[in-house]
Motif scaffolding. Structure first.
Motif, PDB file in Angstrom:
ATOM      1  N   GLN A   1      56.694  34.866  71.923  1.00 17.34           N
ATOM      2  CA  GLN A   1      57.401  33.780  72.630  1.00 17.34           C
ATOM      3  C   GLN A   1      58.350  33.040  71.694  1.00 17.34           C
ATOM      4  OE1 GLN A   1      56.066  29.912  72.741  1.00 17.34           O
ATOM      5  NE2 GLN A   1      58.270  29.799  73.117  1.00 17.34           N
ATOM      6  N   ILE A   2      57.876  32.732  70.494  1.00 18.60           N
ATOM      7  CA  ILE A   2      58.719  31.992  69.547  1.00 18.60           C
ATOM      8  C   ILE A   2      59.955  32.806  69.167  1.00 18.60           C
ATOM      9  CG2 ILE A   2      58.849  31.071  67.190  1.00 18.60           C
ATOM     10  CD1 ILE A   2      57.238  29.246  68.985  1.00 18.60           C
ATOM     11  N   LEU A   3      59.777  34.111  68.976  1.00 17.97           N
ATOM     12  CA  LEU A   3      60.888  34.958  68.544  1.00 17.97           C
ATOM     13  C   LEU A   3      61.878  35.257  69.666  1.00 17.97           C
ATOM     14  CD1 LEU A   3      59.129  37.603  66.248  1.00 17.97           C
ATOM     15  CD2 LEU A   3      60.399  35.571  65.552  1.00 17.97           C
ATOM     16  N   HIS A   4      61.358  35.427  70.871  1.00 14.01           N
ATOM     17  CA  HIS A   4      62.221  35.916  71.958  1.00 14.01           C
ATOM     18  C   HIS A   4      62.542  34.882  73.035  1.00 14.01           C
ATOM     19  CE1 HIS A   4      61.879  39.800  70.141  1.00 14.01           C
ATOM     20  NE2 HIS A   4      60.573  39.840  70.299  1.00 14.01           N
ATOM     21  N   ALA A   5      61.780  33.779  73.092  1.00 12.96           N
ATOM     22  CA  ALA A   5      62.075  32.744  74.094  1.00 12.96           C
ATOM     23  C   ALA A   5      61.799  31.359  73.513  1.00 12.96           C
ATOM     24  CB  ALA A   5      61.236  32.980  75.348  1.00 12.96           C
TER      25      ALA A   5
ATOM     26  N   ASP B   1      64.626  28.030  51.356  1.00 12.93           N
ATOM     27  CA  ASP B   1      64.264  28.473  52.695  1.00 12.93           C
ATOM     28  C   ASP B   1      65.511  28.961  53.430  1.00 12.93           C
ATOM     29  OD1 ASP B   1      65.434  26.287  54.422  1.00 12.93           O
ATOM     30  OD2 ASP B   1      64.078  25.062  53.232  1.00 12.93           O
ATOM     31  N   THR B   2      65.299  29.624  54.554  1.00 15.51           N
ATOM     32  CA  THR B   2      66.371  30.356  55.237  1.00 15.51           C
ATOM     33  C   THR B   2      67.515  29.456  55.680  1.00 15.51           C
ATOM     34  OG1 THR B   2      64.614  31.780  56.063  1.00 15.51           O
ATOM     35  CG2 THR B   2      66.791  32.096  57.003  1.00 15.51           C
TER      36      THR B   2
ATOM     37  N   GLU C   1      67.548  27.036  65.885  1.00 14.35           N
ATOM     38  CA  GLU C   1      68.333  26.908  64.653  1.00 14.35           C
ATOM     39  C   GLU C   1      67.742  27.779  63.540  1.00 14.35           C
ATOM     40  OE1 GLU C   1      69.407  23.472  61.339  1.00 14.35           O
ATOM     41  OE2 GLU C   1      68.666  22.854  63.306  1.00 14.35           O
ATOM     42  N   LEU C   2      66.406  27.796  63.435  1.00 13.97           N
ATOM     43  CA  LEU C   2      65.751  28.649  62.445  1.00 13.97           C
ATOM     44  C   LEU C   2      66.060  30.118  62.705  1.00 13.97           C
ATOM     45  CD1 LEU C   2      62.133  27.192  61.973  1.00 13.97           C
ATOM     46  CD2 LEU C   2      63.997  27.168  60.326  1.00 13.97           C
ATOM     47  N   LEU C   3      65.968  30.520  63.973  1.00 18.29           N
ATOM     48  CA  LEU C   3      66.234  31.915  64.326  1.00 18.29           C
ATOM     49  C   LEU C   3      67.697  32.276  64.077  1.00 18.29           C
ATOM     50  CD1 LEU C   3      64.118  32.024  67.578  1.00 18.29           C
ATOM     51  CD2 LEU C   3      63.765  33.517  65.622  1.00 18.29           C
ATOM     52  N   ALA C   4      68.603  31.319  64.347  1.00 20.45           N
ATOM     53  CA  ALA C   4      70.031  31.584  64.147  1.00 20.45           C
ATOM     54  C   ALA C   4      70.345  31.854  62.680  1.00 20.45           C
ATOM     55  CB  ALA C   4      70.858  30.404  64.656  1.00 20.45           C
ATOM     56  N   ALA C   5      69.561  31.234  61.786  1.00 23.78           N
ATOM     57  CA  ALA C   5      69.783  31.440  60.350  1.00 23.78           C
ATOM     58  C   ALA C   5      69.483  32.874  59.932  1.00 23.78           C
ATOM     59  CB  ALA C   5      68.927  30.462  59.541  1.00 23.78           C
ATOM     60  N   PHE C   6      68.737  33.613  60.771  1.00 28.19           N
ATOM     61  CA  PHE C   6      68.409  35.008  60.468  1.00 28.19           C
ATOM     62  C   PHE C   6      69.452  35.974  61.019  1.00 28.19           C
ATOM     63  CE2 PHE C   6      64.299  33.453  59.327  1.00 28.19           C
ATOM     64  CZ  PHE C   6      63.818  34.381  58.422  1.00 28.19           C
ATOM     65  N   GLU C   7      70.320  35.471  61.891  1.00 34.39           N
ATOM     66  CA  GLU C   7      71.335  36.352  62.454  1.00 34.39           C
ATOM     67  C   GLU C   7      72.285  36.801  61.351  1.00 34.39           C
ATOM     68  OE1 GLU C   7      71.592  37.554  65.556  1.00 34.39           O
ATOM     69  OE2 GLU C   7      69.675  36.577  65.964  1.00 34.39           O
ATOM     70  N   PRO C   8      72.543  38.116  61.255  1.00 33.53           N
ATOM     71  CA  PRO C   8      73.442  38.588  60.192  1.00 33.53           C
ATOM     72  C   PRO C   8      74.845  38.014  60.349  1.00 33.53           C
ATOM     73  CG  PRO C   8      72.947  40.358  61.754  1.00 33.53           C
ATOM     74  CD  PRO C   8      72.060  39.211  62.102  1.00 33.53           C
ATOM     75  N   VAL C   9      75.391  37.533  59.231  1.00 36.13           N
ATOM     76  CA  VAL C   9      76.740  36.985  59.224  1.00 36.13           C
ATOM     77  C   VAL C   9      77.649  38.005  58.561  1.00 36.13           C
ATOM     78  CG1 VAL C   9      78.217  35.104  58.406  1.00 36.13           C
ATOM     79  CG2 VAL C   9      75.842  34.631  59.075  1.00 36.13           C
ATOM     80  N   GLN C  10      78.636  38.483  59.300  1.00 39.95           N
ATOM     81  CA  GLN C  10      79.533  39.495  58.748  1.00 39.95           C
ATOM     82  C   GLN C  10      80.518  38.840  57.786  1.00 39.95           C
ATOM     83  OE1 GLN C  10      78.973  42.748  59.752  1.00 39.95           O
ATOM     84  NE2 GLN C  10      80.262  43.279  58.010  1.00 39.95           N
ATOM     85  N   HIS C  11      80.615  39.399  56.610  1.00 39.86           N
ATOM     86  CA  HIS C  11      81.534  38.856  55.608  1.00 39.86           C
ATOM     87  C   HIS C  11      82.972  39.196  55.973  1.00 39.86           C
ATOM     88  CE1 HIS C  11      83.415  37.802  51.870  1.00 39.86           C
ATOM     89  NE2 HIS C  11      83.765  39.045  51.635  1.00 39.86           N
ATOM     90  N   THR C  12      83.837  38.189  55.889  1.00 37.65           N
ATOM     91  CA  THR C  12      85.256  38.397  56.115  1.00 37.65           C
ATOM     92  C   THR C  12      85.983  38.338  54.789  1.00 37.65           C
ATOM     93  OG1 THR C  12      85.071  37.297  58.267  1.00 37.65           O
ATOM     94  CG2 THR C  12      87.294  37.566  57.362  1.00 37.65           C
TER      95      THR C  12
END
Length: 554
Positions: free
Chosen positions: A244-248, A458-459, A256-267
Motif C-alpha cells: 500500500q505504501i509503495l503503490h497507493a 537520506d534519499t 515526496e519520499l517515493l518521488a525522490a526514488f524516481e530516476p532523474v534523466q541527466h541533461t
C-alpha cells in the motif's frame, strides 16, 4: 501470527534539553503495534525520529534525551516502567540490536566468536560449547563462508558484508523475540547488500522472529518489511502494508519520499567559453597504491593502468564495489595519494603526482569534496571561518570583501547567511555537505571531484544535493567526476560512466545507456543488483551463481 501484539507502543514521547536549557519534543505521541513474526519498517529522512524510536524499544535513549510520556510493551515487559538494571536483562534476550556500522560494534582485539557468544554467556543462557555451536549454526544460516572457522578470525580479517552478518549473529544468539535493524546495509555496496538482505530475511523467516527495520531507503525496506510507518519530525505521517505504501501512498510526504526514488534523466549541458574539443582531464596509465615504497612501487597496489578522458562541461561517473579503487582514483588525481606510474593531464598540462608540487592555480582549478562531511570540516571552526580560508588562500580576499563572498557562497548552496556563525556540529548532514561543496566553490574551480558525497545522506536530502549540483554546473560552467556505488545517483548527474573492479576499468559506458549497453559480466552483475521499489524484486531476482561467485568480495 497471534491476535496479541508482541510490541505495543502507545502515545510515546521523547524529549530533550538543549544547551541553552530549552525543552524540545523529539518524538511526539507515536503509537503502533508489531505482531509476532512481523517485520515493521520505520522510514523517513534524517531527523525524523526513526532511530530514536527503535532504540527506545531496547529502553535506551541518547545522552540528553529522556522518555517523557506513553508506554512501550515488549511481550510481558513494560519497557518504559523498568529500571536500568531490568532493561539490561531484557537486552539481547527479549530485544536485540543490529547496528549500522558493524565495524564500530566489534572490539578489534577480540576474536569474533568470543564477541558473538558474549550475550549468551553474560545472561547464562547456555554453556560455552553449546553457545559456540549455536553461533556456528547462525553463521551457516546467514550464508557466511567457512562457518566452522570464521569465528576464529578477528574483525579486520573479514569483509564489511561478512562483518554486518556477524553482527546479526551476535544479535540473534540469545534467540530474542524482537530484533532492531538500524540501517544495517547503508554502508554496503549493492552486490554485498543483496547477500546481506537475503541472509537477514532467511533467518527471520526460519525463526519467526519479529523485526524493526530502520532505513531511509524504500527500495531496501521493500524487500524485507511486511508493514511500514512513515515518520517526519517525530510524528507518524502514514502507516500501511508495504504494498500500500509503495503503490497507493495517501500522505503527501510519503509521495515526496517515493518521488525522490524516481530516476532523474541527466541533461547534458553545453560548455561555454571552453575548448570542448580538448580534454579538461586526461588520465593515462595511472598506477597507485599504499604502504611502504620498495623500488619506487608501494607494497599494496590498488590502481592498475587506469586511463580515461573528461571533456569540459561533461560529468564522469566512476562506479564499483567497495575496494574497487574508486576513492583511490580520486585521491591520485587530486594528488593526495601520489601515483607511482602514469600521468594526469589537466587543462593540457601534466600535473605533478604530489599536490605539494602543484601550482596554486592547479590546486584552485580542481577541487575535491569528500564523502564524510563530519570529518572533512574542522569541528572547532565556525562555518564562516571554514569558507573564508580558501578565499584568502586562493584569491587574497580579506575583511568586508571576504565576508561578502562568504555570504554569496552560502546563498549559492541555498543556506541562510546566519549559518556562518555556527559550528559544523550544529548543522544537519545535508547542511554540512552543502558547506563542503561551498568550500570547494570558494576556489572558483572548473572541476570538482566528488567522492561518494551523497552516500551518507537520506534519499530526499541526496536528491536535493544533486539538484543543487546540476544548478551550479549550469551557472558556473563546472565539470564533475562523481564517484559512487549508487547507480541511480550516477545516472542522474553523469554523461559517461567508468566501471571499476579490483583497481582496473573493466568498461566505459554512456550513463543514459548503462543498463542497456553493459557488456562486461561484472557491469551486468552490478546493474542487476540495484534494488527496485518492488516487494517481490529480491525473491524474483535471478543472477548467475557462477557470476556472483566469480566477482564475490563478500
Amino acid at each position: 501470527m497471534t491476535d496479541a501484539p508482541l510490541v505495543s507502543v502507545r502515545d510515546f514521547k521523547v524529549g530533550a534539553t538543549t544547551d541553552g536549557g530549552r525543552k524540545i519534543d523529539i518524538i511526539r505521541g507515536v503509537s503502533f503495534d508489531i505482531a509476532p513474526g512481523e517485520i515493521l519498517a520505520l522510514i523517513g529522512e534524517s531527523g525524523s525520529g526513526k532511530t530514536t524510536i527503535a532504540l527506545s524499544l531496547l529502553g535506551y535513549t541518547r545522552p540528553g534525551c529522556e522518555m517523557t510520556g506513553g508506554t512501550i510493551r515488549v511481550g510481558e515487559n513494560d519497557v518504559t516502567a523498568m529500571s536500568e538494571t531490568e532493561r539490561c536483562k531484557l537486552r539481547g534476550v527479549e530485544v536485540s540490536y543490529v547496528p549500522q556500522s558493524a565495524a564500530a560494534a566489534f572490539n578489534p582485539s577480540k576474536r569474533i566468536m568470543d564477541q558473538v557468544i558474549e550475550i549468551a554467556l553474560i545472561h547464562k543462557l547456555m554453556p560455552r560449547a553449546e553457545a559456540e555451536e549455536h553461533a556456528r549454526s547462525l553463521f551457516r544460516a546467514l550464508a557466511l563462508p567457512e562457518p566452522d572457522t570464521i569465528g576464529n578470525r578477528y574483525p579486520h580479517q573479514v569483509s564489511g558484508g561478512q562483518l554486518q552478518r556477524l553482527s546479526a549473529a551476535m544479535a540473534l544468539i540469545g534467540d530474542p523475540k524482537l530484533v532492531v535493524f538500524d540501517e544495517p546495509t547503508t554502508a554496503l555496496d549493492v552486490t554485498t547488500q543483496i547477500e546481506v538482505l537475503k541472509a537477514f530475511r532467511s533467518v527471520l523467516e526460519k525463526t519467526n522472529m519479529s523485526g524493526v527495520y530502520v532505513s531511509h531507503d524504500l527500495a531496501v525496506v521493500a524487500q524485507i518489511a511486511d508493514r511500514m510507518i512513515v515518520l517526519k519530525n517525530g510524528e507518524v505521517q502514514e502507516e500501511g502494508t508495504t504494498e500500500q505504501i509503495l503503490h497507493a501512498p495517501a500522505h503527501p510526504y510519503t509521495r515526496e519520499l517515493l518521488a525522490a526514488f524516481e530516476p532523474v534523466q541527466h541533461t547534458p549541458i553545453e560548455a561555454r567559453g571552453r575548448d570542448v574539443d580538448h580534454p579538461l582531464l586526461e588520465v593515462i596509465g595511472l598506477h597507485a597504491g599504499y604502504g611502504r615504497v620498495e623500488n619506487r612501487e608501494p607494497t599494496i597496489k590498488v590502481l592498475e593502468d587506469v586511463s580515461f578522458t573528461l571533456k569540459p562541461g561533461r560529468n564522469l561517473g566512476v562506479i564499483g564495489e567497495s575496494g574497487s579503487g574508486k576513492s583511490t582514483l580520486a585521491r591520485a588525481i587530486a594528488g593526495i595519494l601520489p601515483a607511482y606510474r602514469g600521468s594526469v593531464l589537466f587543462e593540457g598540462h601534466e600535473l605533478a603526482p604530489d599536490l605539494q608540487n602543484r601550482t596554486k592555480k592547479q590546486l584552485q582549478r580542481a577541487q575535491i569534496v569528500f564523502q564524510l562531511a563530519d570529518t572533512a570540516l574542522n569541528p572547532a571552526q565556525s562555518i564562516g571561518t571554514i569558507l573564508a580560508r580558501p578565499l584568502t588562500f586562493y584569491h587574497g580576499l580579506r575583511g568586508a570583501a571576504r565576508d561578502k563572498r562568504v555570504n554569496e557562497l552560502l546563498d549559492m548552496v541555498h543556506l541562510p547567511k546566519s549559518l556562518r556563525h555556527r559550528l559544523p556540529g550544529e548543522l544537519s548532514g545535508g547542511q554540512k555537505q552543502r558547506i563542503n561543496l561551498a568550500r570547494a566553490l570558494a576556489a572558483d574551480p572548473v572541476l570538482i571531484l566528488c567522492d561518494e558525497i551523497t552516500s551518507a545522506l537520506d534519499t530526499v536530502v541526496a536528491a536535493a544535493i544533486l539538484e543543487l549540483m546540476r544548478d551550479l554546473q549550469n551557472e558556473l560552467n563546472l565539470s564533475y567526476m562523481f564517484i559512487s556505488h549508487d547507480l541511480s545517483t550516477v545516472e542522474a548527474i553523469c554523461d559517461d560512466v567508468l566501471v571499476m573492479y579490483k583497481g582496473a576499468v573493466v568498461e566505459a559506458l554512456p550513463a543514459a545507456r548503462m543498463s542497456a549497453d553493459a557488456q562486461h559480466p561484472y557491469s551486468k552483475l552490478l546493474i542487476s543488483s540495484v534494488p527496485q521499489l518492488d516487494p517481490n524484486w529480491l525473491t524474483s531476482l535471478e543472477q548467475d551463481p557462477e557470476l556472483v561467485a566469480a566477482f564475490s568480495r563478500r
